[in-house]
Write an enzyme that holds these catalytic residues in place. Structure first.
Site, PDB file in Angstrom:
ATOM      1  N   LYS A 278       2.595   2.141  -5.129  1.00  0.00           N
ATOM      2  CA  LYS A 278       3.277   1.854  -6.330  1.00  0.00           C
ATOM      3  C   LYS A 278       2.989   1.966  -7.542  1.00  0.00           C
ATOM      4  CE  LYS A 278       3.639  -2.262  -4.425  1.00  0.00           C
ATOM      5  NZ  LYS A 278       3.158  -2.165  -3.132  1.00  0.00           N
TER       6      LYS A 278
ATOM      7  N   ASP B 154       0.924  -1.349  -0.123  1.00  0.00           N
ATOM      8  CA  ASP B 154       0.082  -0.165   0.130  1.00  0.00           C
ATOM      9  C   ASP B 154       1.045   1.280  -0.087  1.00  0.00           C
ATOM     10  OD1 ASP B 154      -2.326  -1.684   0.263  1.00  0.00           O
ATOM     11  OD2 ASP B 154      -1.932  -1.704   2.617  1.00  0.00           O
TER      12      ASP B 154
ATOM     13  N   GLY C 114      -3.922  -4.918  -4.424  1.00  0.00           N
ATOM     14  CA  GLY C 114      -4.534  -3.811  -4.709  1.00  0.00           C
ATOM     15  C   GLY C 114      -3.786  -2.717  -5.230  1.00  0.00           C
ATOM     16  N   HIS C 115      -3.867  -1.935  -6.386  1.00  0.00           N
ATOM     17  CA  HIS C 115      -3.111  -0.897  -7.074  1.00  0.00           C
ATOM     18  C   HIS C 115      -4.427   0.108  -7.318  1.00  0.00           C
ATOM     19  CE1 HIS C 115       0.703  -2.590  -7.207  1.00  0.00           C
ATOM     20  NE2 HIS C 115       0.205  -3.662  -8.031  1.00  0.00           N
TER      21      HIS C 115
ATOM     22  N   GLN D 179       2.463  -6.010  -2.915  1.00  0.00           N
ATOM     23  CA  GLN D 179       2.617  -5.945  -1.456  1.00  0.00           C
ATOM     24  C   GLN D 179       4.114  -5.249  -1.232  1.00  0.00           C
ATOM     25  OE1 GLN D 179       2.023  -9.540  -2.777  1.00  0.00           O
ATOM     26  NE2 GLN D 179      -0.144  -9.012  -2.692  1.00  0.00           N
TER      27      GLN D 179
ATOM     28  N   GLY E 200     -11.341  -3.102   1.697  1.00  0.00           N
ATOM     29  CA  GLY E 200     -12.049  -2.038   1.896  1.00  0.00           C
ATOM     30  C   GLY E 200     -11.631  -1.891   3.591  1.00  0.00           C
TER      31      GLY E 200
END
Length: 450
Positions: free
Chosen positions: A15, A12, A39-40, A234, A319
């Site tokens: 990146k 997070d 997630g990106h 990650q 979320g």
């Protein structure tokens, strides 16, 4: 030329924005590990794209590849590609035939194992996303995994399913003691249903020409003079070898995995640039030590809430609200050594504007000793007390104006903060994120120009 982007902390770090920015100078962007738990969030022209599997460079029109080091949920892949097409993009995404496939039973087993760990009161649950990442890597290491290439041959696919599915059903019923009769999870262990679904997935992959021999493909692109960017998912401190085990992911986000997870040789990857992405503070989703966490008195919790809201610190995939802490330099020193950073990019500098106080952890105290890096065991790390240095704060600034005017337009205290970090980890700053949009980045060095 190759460029490898690595998360320096716990994931997070932002990146995606740097991959998106520098991806415009690349011809190929390669994800080399992880799955759809990564997630990106990429903001392009004021439009936000949330990606969990498709390489971030897809929104810039580059070729995106999921390397052999990835574990792939084809349904997630197709959903993201279809969504991007509906939004007017035409992503060129390829998948390594040696990449392993996440099957429905992997997701079921992921959830069951976390439930069991939570119920035994040992505090061993990792806080996974429940997307089957770990169980898929387990099958890969156990030589019973199903790879993308297997989906292209229905006979081979059936043979492999008939071998592994009974083992998974026995694990659920005989080890975990669950009865699948009448359970809505039973279909995840039905060979015929799985074969029908994933043979059809193989047909789509073949029809759209999406699969590649990744090593050969990248070698040929590099020989043709193409620029290649490697995108890690990650962060360093949830690397299965170099992170705070067992509160880690199931793969290697560190730079060495760019070669292993793509099939492009270490001399090719090592001859390029390796840029660590750093968040100007610290955040984490899931369990594990966080020595600088703002979780003490009411004032600290209020400060954590403020940073969380300003920084949008909620998991892209889950979320979940992220835990918040001050910047931890021992973590960054470890990350810089493990991956061999040639430069760093520091994001979310704008989020720290307007604080009454600003701290940085410069070391740890444990059992009467002082350390400047992270201990090798989680048990020792969670006992560490942070040693803080207090730095000057800065007032809020106009992110767009700073991005346009350059580094010197940042408040002096913000520049002092950045230069303090660079000196402490002995790595130059290549870019500074001063806002969420890709254009709100101050670039000091373009690694493709080095």
């Amino acid at each position: 030329m190759t460029l490898t982007i690595v998360g320096s902390q716990l994931g997070d770090e932002g990146k995606g924005a740097l991959v998106d920015r520098w991806g415009g100078d690349a011809d190929v962007v390669v994800r080399y590990q992880g799955g759809d738990n990564a997630g990106h969030t990429v903001v392009e022209g004021g439009v936000e794209y949330k990606l969990s599997l498709v390489p971030s460079g897809a929104v810039r029109g580059t070729t995106g590849i999921l390397g052999n080091g990835c574990v792939v949920n084809p349904k997630t892949l197709f959903t993201e590609i279809d969504d991007l097409r509906e939004r007017g993009l035409d992503p060129d995404v390829r998948v390594a035939r040696r990449a392993h496939v996440i099957l429905p039973y992997h997701r079921v087993l992921d959830g069951i194992e976390e439930e069991v760990k939570a119920d035994d009161d040992a505090g061993d649950e990792v806080g996974t996303t429940g997307r089957g990442i770990g169980p898929t890597y387990e099958d890969k290491a156990g030589r019973r995994g199903i790879r993308i290439a297997d989906l292209l041959d229905p006979d081979v696919l059936r043979e492999k399913l008939e071998y592994v599915v009974p083992q998974k059903r026995a694990l659920v019923e005989d080890v975990y003691g669950l009865d699948l009769q009448g359970d809505d999870r039973a279909e995840a262990f039905d060979v015929d249903a799985l074969h029908e679904e994933f043979a059809a997935i193989g047909e789509r992959l073949a029809d759209e020409g999406m699969t590649v021999n990744c090593s050969d493909y990248l070698h040929r692109r590099r020989e043709a003079g193409d620029e290649i960017l490697f995108e890690g998912a990650q962060g360093t401190h949830i690397d299965i070898d170099h992170g705070n085990y067992p509160f880690v992911t199931s793969s290697n986000p560190t730079a060495g995995a760019a070669s292993v997870g793509s099939g492009l040789g270490v001399t090719a990857v090592g001859d390029g640039e390796v840029v660590g992405i750093v968040k100007a503070y610290l955040s984490r989703v899931g369990e594990g030590p966080l020595p600088t966490e703002l979780d003490g008195d009411a004032d600290e919790e209020a400060l954590a809430d403020d940073i969380r809201e300003k920084g949008g610190e909620f998991g892209t995939v889950t979320g979940r609200p992220r835990r918040i802490g001050w910047l931890d330099l021992p973590m960054l020193r470890h990350a810089a050594r493990v991956s061999g950073f040639t430069g760093v990019a520091v994001n979310h500098v704008d989020v720290l504007a307007g604080l009454d106080e600003l701290k940085v952890c410069t070391g740890y105290e444990l059992d009467g000793e002082t350390f400047d890096t992270v201990p090798t065991t989680t048990e020792r790390w969670e006992r560490c007390e942070p040693v803080f240095e207090t730095l000057d704060t800065w007032e809020p600034f106009d992110s767009a104006a700073v991005a346009e005017d350059g580094y010197d337009a940042l408040p002096e205290a913000a520049r002092d903060y950045l230069e303090f970090v660079a000196d402490e980890i002995d790595t130059p700053i290549y870019a500074v994120g001063v806002g969420p949009d890709r254009e709100e980045t101050v670039e000091l060095t373009n690694p493709f120009d080095e």
